[in-house]
Design a protein around this motif. Structure first.
Motif, mmCIF file in Angstrom:
data_model
loop_
_atom_site.group_PDB
_atom_site.id
_atom_site.type_symbol
_atom_site.label_atom_id
_atom_site.label_comp_id
_atom_site.label_asym_id
_atom_site.label_seq_id
_atom_site.Cartn_x
_atom_site.Cartn_y
_atom_site.Cartn_z
ATOM 1 N N PHE A 273 0.824 -1.194 0.000
ATOM 2 C CA PHE A 273 0.000 0.000 0.000
ATOM 3 C C PHE A 273 0.866 1.255 0.000
ATOM 4 O O PHE A 273 1.945 1.268 0.585
ATOM 5 N N GLY A 274 0.391 2.278 -0.674
ATOM 6 C CA GLY A 274 1.049 3.580 -0.633
ATOM 7 C C GLY A 274 -0.005 4.662 -0.713
ATOM 8 O O GLY A 274 -1.110 4.419 -1.183
ATOM 9 N N ASN A 275 0.325 5.851 -0.246
ATOM 10 C CA ASN A 275 -0.620 6.953 -0.396
ATOM 11 C C ASN A 275 0.123 8.261 -0.557
ATOM 12 O O ASN A 275 1.317 8.356 -0.284
ATOM 13 N N GLY A 276 -0.597 9.268 -1.045
ATOM 14 C CA GLY A 276 -0.002 10.575 -1.247
ATOM 15 C C GLY A 276 -1.049 11.582 -1.668
ATOM 16 O O GLY A 276 -2.222 11.248 -1.833
ATOM 17 N N GLU A 277 -0.607 12.806 -1.881
ATOM 18 C CA GLU A 277 -1.518 13.885 -2.269
ATOM 19 C C GLU A 277 -1.753 13.927 -3.777
ATOM 20 O O GLU A 277 -2.563 14.722 -4.249
ATOM 21 N N SER A 278 -1.049 13.087 -4.527
ATOM 22 C CA SER A 278 -1.236 12.988 -5.978
ATOM 23 C C SER A 278 -1.032 11.520 -6.374
ATOM 24 O O SER A 278 -0.456 10.744 -5.597
ATOM 25 N N PRO A 279 -1.491 11.140 -7.569
ATOM 26 C CA PRO A 279 -1.233 9.766 -8.015
ATOM 27 C C PRO A 279 0.269 9.439 -8.043
ATOM 28 O O PRO A 279 0.675 8.350 -7.640
ATOM 29 N N ALA A 280 1.099 10.392 -8.469
ATOM 30 C CA ALA A 280 2.551 10.151 -8.527
ATOM 31 C C ALA A 280 3.128 9.918 -7.136
ATOM 32 O O ALA A 280 3.964 9.024 -6.950
ATOM 33 N N GLU A 281 2.675 10.706 -6.148
ATOM 34 C CA GLU A 281 3.153 10.508 -4.777
ATOM 35 C C GLU A 281 2.701 9.159 -4.230
ATOM 36 O O GLU A 281 3.449 8.491 -3.518
ATOM 37 N N ALA A 282 1.480 8.758 -4.536
ATOM 38 C CA ALA A 282 0.983 7.463 -4.070
ATOM 39 C C ALA A 282 1.802 6.327 -4.679
ATOM 40 O O ALA A 282 2.153 5.369 -3.988
ATOM 41 N N LEU A 283 2.130 6.431 -5.962
ATOM 42 C CA LEU A 283 2.954 5.401 -6.617
ATOM 43 C C LEU A 283 4.355 5.363 -6.022
ATOM 44 O O LEU A 283 4.923 4.291 -5.816
ATOM 45 N N GLU A 284 4.925 6.524 -5.743
ATOM 46 C CA GLU A 284 6.273 6.599 -5.158
ATOM 47 C C GLU A 284 6.291 5.945 -3.769
ATOM 48 O O GLU A 284 7.187 5.169 -3.447
ATOM 49 N N ASP A 285 5.284 6.257 -2.954
ATOM 50 C CA ASP A 285 5.188 5.668 -1.617
ATOM 51 C C ASP A 285 4.977 4.160 -1.719
ATOM 52 O O ASP A 285 5.579 3.380 -0.979
ATOM 53 N N TRP A 286 4.164 3.730 -2.678
ATOM 54 C CA TRP A 286 3.909 2.308 -2.900
ATOM 55 C C TRP A 286 5.208 1.582 -3.255
ATOM 56 O O TRP A 286 5.493 0.507 -2.734
ATOM 57 N N LEU A 287 6.006 2.192 -4.119
ATOM 58 C CA LEU A 287 7.264 1.579 -4.550
ATOM 59 C C LEU A 287 8.225 1.414 -3.374
ATOM 60 O O LEU A 287 8.860 0.366 -3.224
ATOM 61 N N ILE A 288 8.299 2.418 -2.514
ATOM 62 C CA ILE A 288 9.132 2.328 -1.305
ATOM 63 C C ILE A 288 8.656 1.163 -0.429
ATOM 64 O O ILE A 288 9.464 0.355 0.035
ATOM 65 N N ASN A 289 7.345 1.076 -0.231
ATOM 66 C CA ASN A 289 6.787 0.011 0.603
ATOM 67 C C ASN A 289 6.948 -1.365 -0.038
ATOM 68 O O ASN A 289 7.183 -2.354 0.660
ATOM 69 N N LEU A 290 6.849 -1.436 -1.354
ATOM 70 C CA LEU A 290 7.079 -2.698 -2.062
ATOM 71 C C LEU A 290 8.504 -3.184 -1.826
ATOM 72 O O LEU A 290 8.730 -4.345 -1.481
ATOM 73 N N ARG A 291 9.466 -2.298 -1.982
ATOM 74 C CA ARG A 291 10.874 -2.688 -1.818
ATOM 75 C C ARG A 291 11.174 -3.109 -0.384
ATOM 76 O O ARG A 291 11.933 -4.060 -0.165
ATOM 77 N N LYS A 292 10.562 -2.424 0.606
ATOM 78 C CA LYS A 292 10.724 -2.840 2.007
ATOM 79 C C LYS A 292 10.151 -4.234 2.215
ATOM 80 O O LYS A 292 10.760 -5.080 2.863
ATOM 81 N N ARG A 293 8.958 -4.468 1.678
ATOM 82 C CA ARG A 293 8.291 -5.759 1.859
ATOM 83 C C ARG A 293 9.106 -6.884 1.224
ATOM 84 O O ARG A 293 9.220 -7.973 1.788
#
Length: 98
Positions: free
Chosen positions: A52-72
């Motif tokens: 899961f990721g979230n942000g104030e824009s679709p790009a921010e949500a994707l960026e947060d998701w990518l960080i969380n994916l790599r951690k997982r």
């Protein structure tokens, strides 16, 4: 793989063919959707069991998701069904390039 049910009108269209997107996003195609005043990005059955990721824009949500994916991926064990699906999908796409 089980995916959370999201109302169609909340889903944000993403061009997953765009070259500037990281490979993980292009291959796994997480769903991006608007929830009240923010954007959420999800791959999996729900935000707690999925990536899961979230942000104030679709790009921010994707960026947060990518960080969380790599951690997982770094913290997972062999019994994590979602991580096994992710690794299999990325391995398959890597083979297609060669």
């Amino acid at each position: 793989m089980e995916q959370m049910k999201i109302a169609a009108e909340k889903i944000v269209p993403i061009d997953f063919e765009a070259e500037e997107l990281p490979r993980e996003i292009r291959e796994l195609r997480p769903v991006v959707f608007r929830e009240e005043t923010s954007y959420w990005c999800l791959l999996g059955p729900d935000p707690h069991r999925g990536v899961f990721g979230n942000g104030e824009s679709p790009a921010e949500a994707l960026e947060d998701w990518l960080i969380n994916l790599r951690k997982r991926l770094k913290q997972s064990d062999e019994n994590d069904e979602l991580v096994n699906y992710i690794k299999d999908s990325l391995d398959a796409s890597n083979r297609d390039v060669w």
